[in-house]
Design a protein around this motif. Structure first.
Motif, mmCIF file in Angstrom:
data_model
loop_
_atom_site.group_PDB
_atom_site.id
_atom_site.type_symbol
_atom_site.label_atom_id
_atom_site.label_comp_id
_atom_site.label_asym_id
_atom_site.label_seq_id
_atom_site.Cartn_x
_atom_site.Cartn_y
_atom_site.Cartn_z
ATOM 1 N N SER A 11 0.635 -1.534 -0.322
ATOM 2 C CA SER A 11 -0.554 0.115 0.205
ATOM 3 C C SER A 11 0.876 1.184 0.021
ATOM 4 O O SER A 11 1.062 2.029 -0.163
ATOM 5 N N LEU A 12 1.774 1.336 0.682
ATOM 6 C CA LEU A 12 2.936 2.430 1.187
ATOM 7 C C LEU A 12 3.345 2.917 -0.760
ATOM 8 O O LEU A 12 3.562 3.537 -0.660
ATOM 9 N N ALA A 13 4.114 1.234 -0.828
ATOM 10 C CA ALA A 13 4.554 1.516 -2.314
ATOM 11 C C ALA A 13 4.111 2.628 -3.029
ATOM 12 O O ALA A 13 4.504 3.367 -3.813
ATOM 13 N N LEU A 14 2.555 2.062 -3.517
ATOM 14 C CA LEU A 14 1.587 2.195 -4.327
ATOM 15 C C LEU A 14 1.274 3.390 -4.181
ATOM 16 O O LEU A 14 1.463 4.412 -5.260
ATOM 17 N N VAL A 15 1.104 4.716 -2.712
ATOM 18 C CA VAL A 15 1.175 5.917 -2.333
ATOM 19 C C VAL A 15 2.167 6.412 -2.819
ATOM 20 O O VAL A 15 2.344 7.565 -3.688
ATOM 21 N N ASN A 16 3.483 6.079 -2.624
ATOM 22 C CA ASN A 16 4.791 6.940 -3.253
ATOM 23 C C ASN A 16 4.856 6.674 -4.860
ATOM 24 O O ASN A 16 4.789 7.868 -5.500
ATOM 25 N N THR A 17 4.370 5.539 -5.712
ATOM 26 C CA THR A 17 4.361 5.700 -6.798
ATOM 27 C C THR A 17 2.744 6.758 -7.052
ATOM 28 O O THR A 17 3.234 7.129 -8.431
ATOM 29 N N MET A 18 1.993 6.553 -7.070
ATOM 30 C CA MET A 18 0.833 7.582 -7.122
ATOM 31 C C MET A 18 1.349 8.465 -7.372
ATOM 32 O O MET A 18 1.979 9.819 -7.259
ATOM 33 N N THR A 19 1.466 9.397 -5.616
ATOM 34 C CA THR A 19 2.703 10.689 -5.628
ATOM 35 C C THR A 19 3.323 11.054 -6.431
ATOM 36 O O THR A 19 3.584 12.253 -7.498
ATOM 37 N N LEU A 20 4.343 10.218 -7.069
ATOM 38 C CA LEU A 20 5.894 10.840 -8.159
ATOM 39 C C LEU A 20 4.738 10.544 -9.664
ATOM 40 O O LEU A 20 5.217 11.464 -10.162
#
Length: 71
Positions: A11-20
């Motif tokens: 979930s954190l990886a997805l949020v970070n990827t989405m933010t970038l």
């Protein structure tokens, strides 16, 4: 417990990827808003300057007409 940790990490990886991924679009949107604001402000300043010029021209015309009538 490890499944929960894996889900949190994913979930954190997805949020970070989405933010970038969204950051460039947000930056361009902000830049376009600032550009539109600046152009609007420049247009307002130009209209104000034109109004002030018209007032000055009217005043000088009135003074010229008054001087003509005094002769």
């Amino acid at each position: 417990m490890s499944e929960l940790n894996a889900a949190i990490v994913q979930s954190l990886a997805l949020v970070n990827t989405m933010t970038l991924g969204v950051a460039p679009a947000m930056a361009m949107g902000s830049q376009y808003q600032h550009l539109a604001y600046s152009l609007g402000l420049a247009s307002m300043n130009q209209v104000f300057a034109q109004q002030q010029t018209n007032i000055s021209q009217q005043a000088s015309s009135v003074l010229a007409v008054l001087q003509l009538y005094r002769r």
